[in-house]
Design an enzyme around this catalytic site. Structure first.
Site, PDB file in Angstrom:
ATOM      1  CB  CYS A  61       7.815  32.603  28.518  1.00 29.40           C
ATOM      2  SG  CYS A  61       7.627  30.834  28.867  1.00 29.40           S
ATOM      3  CG  HIS A  72       8.941  33.816  32.972  1.00 31.37           C
ATOM      4  ND1 HIS A  72       7.796  34.371  32.448  1.00 31.37           N
ATOM      5  CD2 HIS A  72       8.941  32.513  32.597  1.00 31.37           C
ATOM      6  CE1 HIS A  72       7.115  33.445  31.789  1.00 31.37           C
ATOM      7  NE2 HIS A  72       7.789  32.314  31.862  1.00 31.37           N
ATOM      8  CD  GLU A 119       7.526  37.733  33.381  1.00 29.99           C
ATOM      9  OE1 GLU A 119       6.751  36.901  32.888  1.00 29.99           O
ATOM     10  OE2 GLU A 119       8.725  37.838  33.038  1.00 29.99           O
TER      11      GLU A 119
END
Length: 236
Positions: free
Chosen positions: A99, A186, A188
């Site tokens: 990002c 993302h 994660e």
């Protein structure tokens, strides 16, 4: 493999007890994506506070986290991180950008990143893979990840190759030679954290974007596969 996490922001305090902080999210993703024989260790550098490794060789590779800041903000720590990315590039040090990190690599290396005319992109979105590299195993034709951004890369840096994109975010994943791998999504994040962020930003997002983002959370994610790609990339 020792992985350095360049932390460019912190999870809001009210969400941290449930979801942890960004370095922990990345560590959990990579631990869940590793093979049994892979030994991973992690060191976090809070770049907002000016923390960096004494030597680039302190880690085998680095991951730049996301951030609520913009890569074009006139902040001393952002300028310093940009210089560090140039060092990573010149030394061909393995680097992954997520990002904000994806945008920072582009901006630092003569690409263009800025506010998107389309505004916010949140929730789960699917990108089409347009080029496959050996580290992208197991292979995917489409990549579904959680997104949370209103800035994006509009011009690739020199030497970069587009790997994936979609209509809202045409440059959603790219690689530079064999040492820099970057993506807008993302892997994660978990769905619960994405939902909390959207609820927090509901007014900022606008009702149409918010509702579409919440509804998208019913879709499946490819986060674990992207975690595997990150490890493959950093290790080879």
């Amino acid at each position: 493999m020792k992985i350095g996490i360049l932390q460019a922001d912190s999870v809001r305090p009210e969400f941290r007890e449930e979801f942890g902080n960004y370095p922990g999210m990345i560590q959990m993703l990579l631990e869940a994506s590793r093979d049994e024989e892979e030994d991973l260790t992690f060191t976090t550098y809070d770049v907002v506070q000016g923390e960096y490794p004494d030597e680039l060789t302190a880690c085998d590779g680095y991951v730049i986290t996301g951030s609520a800041s913009s890569v074009y903000d006139d902040e001393p720590w952002i300028h310093e991180l940009r210089k560090f990315v140039v060092r990573l590039h010149k030394t061909r040090t393995k680097t992954v950008g997520i990002c904000f990190g994806h945008q920072m690599i582009a901006l630092a290396l003569d690409g263009v990143a800025g506010a998107a005319d389309q505004g916010w992109e949140v929730g789960i979105h699917e990108s089409t893979v347009v080029a496959a590299k050996p580290f992208m195993s197991p292979a995917l034709d489409k990549v579904s990840l959680l997104y949370s951004h209103r800035d994006q890369v509009s011009k690739l840096p020199s030497g970069a190759e587009l790997l994936a994109g979609h209509d809202f975010c045409p440059v959603s994943m790219y690689v530079i030679d064999s040492h820099m791998f970057a993506f807008q999504g993302h892997p994660e994040f978990v769905k619960g954290y994405s939902e909390k962020l959207m609820n927090f930003r509901r007014q900022m997002l606008g009702e149409e974007t918010y509702l579409a983002g919440i509804d998208s959370l019913q879709q499946a994610l490819d986060s674990r596969t992207i975690g595997r790609w990150m490890l493959n990339f950093l290790a080879n």
